[in-house]
Write a protein that holds these residues in place. Structure first.
Motif, PDB file in Angstrom:
ATOM      1  N   UNK A 194      -4.352  13.096   2.759  1.00  0.00           N
ATOM      2  CA  UNK A 194      -2.874  13.198   3.980  1.00  0.00           C
ATOM      3  C   UNK A 194      -2.697  12.118   4.361  1.00  0.00           C
ATOM      4  N   UNK A 195      -2.420  10.845   3.626  1.00  0.00           N
ATOM      5  CA  UNK A 195      -2.185  10.322   4.466  1.00  0.00           C
ATOM      6  C   UNK A 195      -0.952   9.803   4.213  1.00  0.00           C
ATOM      7  N   UNK A 196       0.031  10.318   5.502  1.00  0.00           N
ATOM      8  CA  UNK A 196       2.118  10.153   5.807  1.00  0.00           C
ATOM      9  C   UNK A 196       1.938   9.247   6.713  1.00  0.00           C
ATOM     10  N   UNK A 197       1.468   7.850   7.272  1.00  0.00           N
ATOM     11  CA  UNK A 197       2.204   6.904   8.334  1.00  0.00           C
ATOM     12  C   UNK A 197       0.394   6.047   8.339  1.00  0.00           C
ATOM     13  N   UNK A 198       1.597   4.588   7.696  1.00  0.00           N
ATOM     14  CA  UNK A 198       0.291   3.546   7.941  1.00  0.00           C
ATOM     15  C   UNK A 198       0.974   2.251   8.805  1.00  0.00           C
TER      16      UNK A 198
ATOM     17  N   UNK B 223      -5.831  -2.109   9.656  1.00  0.00           N
ATOM     18  CA  UNK B 223      -5.249  -0.945   9.172  1.00  0.00           C
ATOM     19  C   UNK B 223      -5.108   0.493   9.549  1.00  0.00           C
ATOM     20  N   UNK B 224      -3.678   1.303  10.191  1.00  0.00           N
ATOM     21  CA  UNK B 224      -3.801   2.181  10.665  1.00  0.00           C
ATOM     22  C   UNK B 224      -3.280   3.442   9.600  1.00  0.00           C
ATOM     23  N   UNK B 225      -4.385   4.734   9.189  1.00  0.00           N
ATOM     24  CA  UNK B 225      -3.432   5.129   8.546  1.00  0.00           C
ATOM     25  C   UNK B 225      -3.370   6.527   9.062  1.00  0.00           C
ATOM     26  N   UNK B 226      -2.727   7.710   8.767  1.00  0.00           N
ATOM     27  CA  UNK B 226      -1.695   8.419  10.277  1.00  0.00           C
ATOM     28  C   UNK B 226      -2.452   9.490   8.860  1.00  0.00           C
ATOM     29  N   UNK B 227      -3.418  10.801   9.203  1.00  0.00           N
ATOM     30  CA  UNK B 227      -3.022  12.490   8.869  1.00  0.00           C
ATOM     31  C   UNK B 227      -2.932  13.311   8.253  1.00  0.00           C
ATOM     32  N   UNK B 228      -2.461  14.217   7.834  1.00  0.00           N
ATOM     33  CA  UNK B 228      -1.794  15.474   7.692  1.00  0.00           C
ATOM     34  C   UNK B 228      -2.298  16.227   8.955  1.00  0.00           C
ATOM     35  N   UNK B 229      -3.740  15.815   8.794  1.00  0.00           N
ATOM     36  CA  UNK B 229      -4.809  16.658   9.644  1.00  0.00           C
ATOM     37  C   UNK B 229      -4.449  16.225  10.979  1.00  0.00           C
ATOM     38  N   UNK B 230      -4.333  14.905  11.627  1.00  0.00           N
ATOM     39  CA  UNK B 230      -4.982  14.850  12.635  1.00  0.00           C
ATOM     40  C   UNK B 230      -4.995  14.123  13.564  1.00  0.00           C
ATOM     41  N   UNK B 231      -5.588  13.258  12.230  1.00  0.00           N
ATOM     42  CA  UNK B 231      -6.525  12.387  12.632  1.00  0.00           C
ATOM     43  C   UNK B 231      -6.238  10.947  11.879  1.00  0.00           C
ATOM     44  N   UNK B 232      -6.769  10.095  12.591  1.00  0.00           N
ATOM     45  CA  UNK B 232      -6.233   8.524  13.024  1.00  0.00           C
ATOM     46  C   UNK B 232      -7.575   7.526  12.520  1.00  0.00           C
ATOM     47  N   UNK B 233      -7.290   6.847  11.362  1.00  0.00           N
ATOM     48  CA  UNK B 233      -8.441   6.577  11.030  1.00  0.00           C
ATOM     49  C   UNK B 233      -7.952   4.537  10.658  1.00  0.00           C
ATOM     50  N   UNK B 234      -9.212   4.096  11.172  1.00  0.00           N
ATOM     51  CA  UNK B 234      -9.027   2.179  11.658  1.00  0.00           C
ATOM     52  C   UNK B 234      -9.254   1.355  10.568  1.00  0.00           C
TER      53      UNK B 234
ATOM     54  N   UNK C 288       1.186  -1.386  -0.108  1.00  0.00           N
ATOM     55  CA  UNK C 288      -0.262   0.291   0.347  1.00  0.00           C
ATOM     56  C   UNK C 288       1.086   1.001  -0.443  1.00  0.00           C
ATOM     57  N   UNK C 289       0.695   2.148  -0.755  1.00  0.00           N
ATOM     58  CA  UNK C 289       1.054   2.741  -0.999  1.00  0.00           C
ATOM     59  C   UNK C 289       0.295   4.636  -0.753  1.00  0.00           C
ATOM     60  N   UNK C 290       0.785   5.607  -0.356  1.00  0.00           N
ATOM     61  CA  UNK C 290      -0.410   6.414   0.340  1.00  0.00           C
ATOM     62  C   UNK C 290       0.421   7.955   0.432  1.00  0.00           C
ATOM     63  N   UNK C 291       0.158   9.179   0.164  1.00  0.00           N
ATOM     64  CA  UNK C 291       0.373  10.595   0.153  1.00  0.00           C
ATOM     65  C   UNK C 291      -0.941  11.197   0.610  1.00  0.00           C
ATOM     66  N   UNK C 292      -0.587  12.513   0.300  1.00  0.00           N
ATOM     67  CA  UNK C 292      -1.001  13.986   0.408  1.00  0.00           C
ATOM     68  C   UNK C 292      -2.453  13.973  -0.425  1.00  0.00           C
ATOM     69  N   UNK C 293      -2.492  12.548  -1.595  1.00  0.00           N
ATOM     70  CA  UNK C 293      -4.228  12.554  -2.688  1.00  0.00           C
ATOM     71  C   UNK C 293      -4.697  12.296  -2.054  1.00  0.00           C
TER      72      UNK C 293
END
Length: 1180
Positions: A180-184, A191-202, A152-157
């Motif tokens: 804005x998925x900066x950390x996975x 799956x945990x996705x950390x967003x640049x907006x300060x949100x973490x989605x499961x 899986x590859x994520x980024x600012x899109x």
């Protein structure tokens, strides 16, 4: 990790003992580390770190073991402990920001490196395994290895890509609501996705759907980690002055899905990791180098803080080894620090040995001066051998055998144009550039197949042996010149008075189906009577297009507005009907499946549009004579009532009613080699019977059921999708055509034998007027399985009888005077076939055979007869009726069939009443929120100003670019346009041409667009970014449909449009205007075989006006065109003195040549915009 090159004494010093930096090389540091590092002689060497006396590392307490420079002065962006070998990988900043290494991931066979828009997989030895380029617009930040081969590859899109590492292809694209998925991270639950907006989605592991979300920080997220049932995160919070580092770690319990008590730390956290040994310890690191260990559910102790001494001011990266015994830090000056809790740490539980390159066997060789002719070659050491050298190859085996040059492509020879002795031709792109396939075994046969290629210009036109696809069926393209389409000869392709459709618009693959619907007389009348208020209504746009096809006298039309509305419908996108430009150009899409899905979609969409019977007052028009209170007329024409029966093995039967607009052929599996006529296959497809699992209410469980479908009511138009999508179906058609051919030969030979015996060569004369019998020729009988007529009858026991039908059968069975209706029989005649042309050179195309009825010939040609035509975009050609049912499955595959009931037109009222009324010209509200009365630039027409036949209207339009032009340079240096730029109308202005308010505009509409604008062309159009946006525009903004109706009303009422270059304006607006209603000043002031003159020069020369100073304005241009027309009438005495006006034109061209067609720079801008007439508009 291998540190054999380092001094062992380095393993025994404590970082707390570091003193200030001195420009002295550390005695403990191995100088070999600096072999590839350039040092500033006047500066401080970054790796010259003095170390005090060594202190033994205490077990269980992290201390610095090594410090090494990766690259002097270049910040380390990422570090990663190899999971399979004892290696530490570091990435640094590149020359460009797009070259920065964003993340590193180790695999069994290599290492993955992620940059901004590139994913590179390299072996540990340095060889590139693959280099996968992502889209240039992507900005990737993180990657996550979900298993051994999926990534899986994520980024600012706003999406995350799933890439298969085995095939190196993108397999899935997951939409992300918060970009804005900066950390996975990944656990066995989420799956945990950390967003640049300060949100973490499961997210769910299988579907990637969001299960839970944590609003961790109000500013931005810095880092987070997951261990067991705990999730810890650090980040930034929003303050009045900006973002501030939050010293509270947000900790979440994943069992309860809620936050627990935040953990306050004594450093500014930038990185954190769980380091579980005996407890779930957290390591929190700040960018200044402070590191603190604490429990996530306890209190942080200031005594647990230790300090990393970075060479640069900031720590940029942090990683923990798999064994949790080593930590790695990278700083902003390119230095990497290794901390461990033991002198000899184990970095991985089971590490394999690292393979290093073998050392050079020859340490040093003397330099050789190749300019010395007498230099002994024995200086080069060569191993002594007694074997035969490769250079001692026998002369018999080394005879020169040059590879034979391949023949020139036949398409190049056909399209070649000679200039002197040099030939030029476009590249057909049938081979890779500068590459020739090298086949030894196939070379002889390959050259033999090309032996018949004509090498001279004679005989290159027809090429019957080169391509089995007939010329008229090949994909037609428009050859663009510097004049665009003005000098393209459409009459060469269409000598009829019917209108073709241009193919260069995106998604124009449906042109053939538009023609089929147009030549269905009830559908044509129904669609043109329809008008509603929806902005993007396919029925309305199709009606406008049908009106253009009615007005055209052989000139091609384009469906740009219809296709624009088509692209906005969500269902079309969901069904995959909207092709990307690249797919359409390369022919990647399966056109046969695509057009069959489009056929079902358009009938369903028109059926839904026609059911909306409530018409607003502004669009009140003719009440369609078709419409009923129940179903739409599309339903009356195409709908077929069905009865679906499900019979369970327990005996319970469930019956429900439904309706369908078309049928799909279902082919038998056991009769592939037997005689199976088309009527039997059609009956089997309509009355479908299949075994399937279904719910039974009586058994209260899923049971095997027999599902049958019976027909209750026959449609007026029978639509059939052929579904020839595989070799199996194609072979079925081919075999049935062969069987039908043999039976036809047998039948006709039996008839002929009764009269006289004929040789096989005499068959060709049978269909001629000289022939004794009216029998079809052998060529007409080949590849024919489809009947021209079929008879369908509903039986009393709800059954259906279907059979192939001929007019002779009707005479024999029913007699000429007995109508089909008396017997409940419906006879359907073939009206159209849509076929897929297989052509590997062009990617294939879609064409239609259509039987054009008497009413169309009466309107266009004044004659009453029926004729079959081939419609291939703008190529239209009459054909023999047998050609419409002949399908050579090697290149001509059937896709869609249309059968119409006999005497169909007599059942419907075919009168068309124009639904557009004068109310469309009345004042209307603007879509723009900020538009105010002070910005009004026009006065709507009053009731006493309604235009009459012959009234003058000044017209001008401005455009923006949606897609840039695609062009290439030929080998002779000339430019060739492959695809013209796609324009969209942005502003339309109409000015009064007579009356007390002459010169005052009554329409000045800016057209709102939802499509991406590439270039606003502000210098030429006056349109600025934001003028077409309803949220911020201050202009009078309307929809294209609203303004289109105004212009259609003016055309229908018979006004005469005055303007400059109106041909292009009407083409982009997608209007067909009769030539006697167009007064174009481009042609009024033009001499044959001379250049066209700009409006600006004409206004300066004849009116002494200097217009278009900084930018264009459509009000100014329209009013100037009206004044020029008045000047033309004055100079030509209303057209009665052409000779005197010819002298005026000569003077105009002489003056233009002297001034190089440039208007002198204005001293004071005088423009119609500043005239007294225009001031009256502002006053009103």
């Amino acid at each position: 990790m291998n540190f054999e090159g380092l001094d062992p004494g380095l393993a025994e010093y404590a970082p707390a003992m570091h003193s200030a930096l001195d420009p002295v090389l550390d005695a403990h540091l191995n100088p070999s580390l600096l072999q590839n590092v350039e040092l500033d002689p006047e500066g401080v060497a970054l790796e010259a770190l003095p170390v005090q006396e060594s202190v033994h590392i205490m077990e269980g307490v992290y201390s610095e073991l090594h410090s090494v420079v990766a690259e002097v002065g270049v910040p380390v962006t990422v570090s990663h402990f190899d999971l399979h070998e004892e290696m530490l990988w570091v990435g640094s900043h590149g020359v460009n920001s797009s070259d920065d290494i964003r993340q590193i991931q180790s695999l069994e066979n290599g290492i993955l490196f992620l940059t901004k828009n590139n994913l590179k997989y390299m072996a540990r030895g340095g060889l590139i395994i693959f280099d996968y380029l992502l889209d240039e617009s992507e900005d990737m930040q993180s990657l996550l290895l979900t298993d051994s081969s999926m990534l899986l590859v994520g980024g600012l899109q706003n999406h995350i890509l799933e890439i298969d590492l085995n095939t190196v292809q993108e397999t899935q694209k997951y939409a992300v609501e918060t970009p804005g998925v900066a950390i996975m991270r990944q656990t066995n639950r989420f799956f945990f996705c950390g967003h640049t907006s300060g949100k973490i989605s499961l997210r769910d592991l299988r579907t990637f759907k969001v299960e839970h979300e944590f609003e961790a920080f109000s500013g931005s997220l810095s880092d987070f980690d997951v261990h067991g049932n705990l999730l810890a995160s650090c980040g930034f919070s929003s303050r009045l002055t900006g973002l501030a580092c939050d010293r509270f770690l947000k900790v979440y319990d994943l069992r309860m899905m809620r936050a627990i008590t935040p953990l306050q730390v004594h450093v500014d956290p930038a990185f954190l990791r769980f380091i579980p040994t005996y407890t779930s310890r957290l390591a929190i690191i700040s960018q200044s180098g402070q590191c603190q260990f604490c429990e996530p559910t306890g209190l942080a102790n200031p005594a647990d803080i230790f300090h990393v001494n970075p060479v640069g001011p900031l720590l940029m990266t942090f990683d923990v080894s798999a064994s949790k015994q080593a930590l790695a830090f990278g700083d902003s000056e390119g230095c990497v620090h290794l901390w461990t809790d033991s002198p000899e740490p184990a970095f991985n539980p089971y590490s394999r040995e690292t393979e290093f390159a073998l050392p050079c066997l020859v340490d040093s060789l003397p330099p050789l001066d190749w300019s010395q002719e007498l230099l002994p070659l024995s200086l080069i050491p060569v191993p002594l051998t007694t074997d035969t050298l490769l250079s001692d190859w026998p002369a018999a085996n080394s005879a020169p055998a040059p590879r034979r040059a391949p023949p020139v492509d036949a398409e190049i020879l056909r399209a070649m144009k000679k200039v002197g002795f040099i030939g030029y031709a476009p590249n057909p792109r049938t081979r890779l550039r500068n590459q020739i396939p090298y086949r030894l075994k196939e070379s002889d046969s390959e050259f033999d197949s090309f032996s018949q290629v004509p090498e001279s210009p004679i005989g290159r036109e027809e090429e019957p042996h080169l391509h089995m696809v007939s010329k008229k069926y090949r994909k037609v393209t428009i050859k663009y010149s510097k004049l665009g389409l003005e000098d393209f000869d459409f009459k060469h392709y269409n000598k009829t008075l019917f209108a073709g459709l241009e193919p260069h618009i995106p998604n124009a693959y449906c042109n053939c189906m538009i023609q089929v619907l147009y030549f269905l007389e009830p559908v044509r009348c129904l669609i043109q009577n329809h008008l509603c208020q929806k902005e993007f209504c396919l029925a309305c746009e199709l009606g406008f297009l049908f009106h253009m096809l009615d007005l055209s006298r052989g000139d091609p039309c384009q469906g740009s507005n219809f296709l624009r509305a088509f692209r906005t419908i969500p269902e079309a996108s969901a069904l995959g009907l909207i092709l990307a430009d690249s797919d359409e150009a390369s022919g990647k899409g399966n056109l046969a499946r695509l057009i069959q899905r489009w056929n079902r979609f358009i009938l369903t969409q028109l059926h839904q549009d026609m059911q909306e019977l409530e018409v607003p007052q502004a669009y009140r028009g003719a009440a369609s004579s078709f419409c009923s209170s129940g179903d739409s007329v599309i339903g009356q024409l195409f709908s077929c009532e069905m009865e679906n029966c499900s019979l369970c093995r327990c005996g319970s039967e469930t019956v429900r009613a439904s309706s369908t607009l078309l049928f799909t052929l279902s082919y038998p599996e056991d009769k592939a080699g037997k005689n199976c006529d088309f009527a039997q296959v059609l009956k089997r497809s309509i009355c479908l019977e299949q075994n399937t699992q279904a719910w039974c209410d009586n058994c209260e469980k899923y049971q095997p059921t027999i599902q049958t479908r019976n027909i209750r009511h026959l449609p007026d138009i029978l639509v059939i999708n052929c579904e020839v999508n595989s070799v199996k179906e194609a072979d079925f058609w081919r075999m049935q055509a062969e069987v039908a051919f043999k039976m036809a030969i047998k039948k006709h030979s039996g008839e002929i034998s009764k009269n006289k015996e004929l040789a096989l060569s005499d068959w060709k004369e049978l269909g001629s007027p000289e022939g004794m019998l009216t029998c079809p020729s052998i060529e007409e009988l080949k590849n024919v399985w489809l009947p021209f007529s079929i008879r369908m009858k509903l039986t009393k026991n709800k059954g259906l009888d279907v059979c192939n039908w001929t007019d002779g059968d009707e005479m024999q069975v029913w007699g000429p005077a007995r109508a089909e209706e008396e017997h409940g029989v419906c006879v359907y005649d073939l009206m159209a076939t849509v076929v897929h042309i297989l052509d590997s050179r062009t990617g294939g195309s879609l064409v239609a055979h259509i039987k054009v009825g008497e009413t169309y010939h009466q309107r266009k040609e004044g004659v009453t007869h029926q004729q079959w035509y081939l419609f291939n975009d703008f190529l239209i050609e009459p054909i023999d009726k047998h050609e419409a049912v002949q399908f050579d499955m090697n290149w001509k595959v059937p896709a869609i069939l249309y059968y119409t009931k006999r005497n169909l037109n007599s059942k419907y009222n075919l009168h068309i009443k124009n639904p557009i009324e004068a109310s469309v010209l009345m004042a209307e509200a603007s879509l723009a929120r900020k538009q105010r009365k002070t910005h009004t630039t026009f006065i709507p027409l009053m009731l006493n100003e309604m235009p009459q036949v012959g009234d003058l209207v000044g017209l001008d339009a401005e455009f923006v670019t949606l897609n840039e032009e695609e062009a290439e340079l030929r080998s002779d240096g000339t430019k060739s346009t492959i695809k013209p730029s796609q324009m969209s109308v942005a502003r339309i202005t109409c000015v009064r041409g007579q009356g007390p308010n002459e010169g005052i505009p009554f329409i000045d509409d800016y057209i709102s667009t939802q499509e991406q604008v590439v270039d606003y062309l502000t210098q030429y159009s006056g349109i600025k970014p934001g003028d077409l946006d309803a949220k911020i525009s201050s202009k009078h903004l309307t929809t294209l449909k609203s303004t289109y109706l105004k212009l259609r009303f003016l055309i229908d009422i018979g006004v005469k449009f005055v303007g400059h270059g109106l041909q292009k304006d009407f083409r982009v607006i997608n209007l067909m205007v009769p030539k006697d209603q167009v007064l174009d000043t481009v042609y009024l002031f033009h001499m044959p075989r001379k250049r066209m003159i700009s409006l600006r020069f004409l206004a300066w020369y004849f009116l002494d006006l200097k217009i278009q100073g900084e930018t264009h304005d459509s009000i100014e241009d329209a009013r100037t065109a009206l004044q020029l027309y008045q000047k033309y009438l004055e100079l030509s005495k209303n057209g009665t003195e052409p000779e005197s006006f010819h002298k005026v034109l000569k003077g105009l061209y002489e003056k233009g040549r002297k001034m190089d067609w440039k208007v002198p720079e204005p001293e004071g801008q005088t423009s119609p915009k500043n005239a007294a007439v225009f001031s009256s508009v502002l006053a009103l």
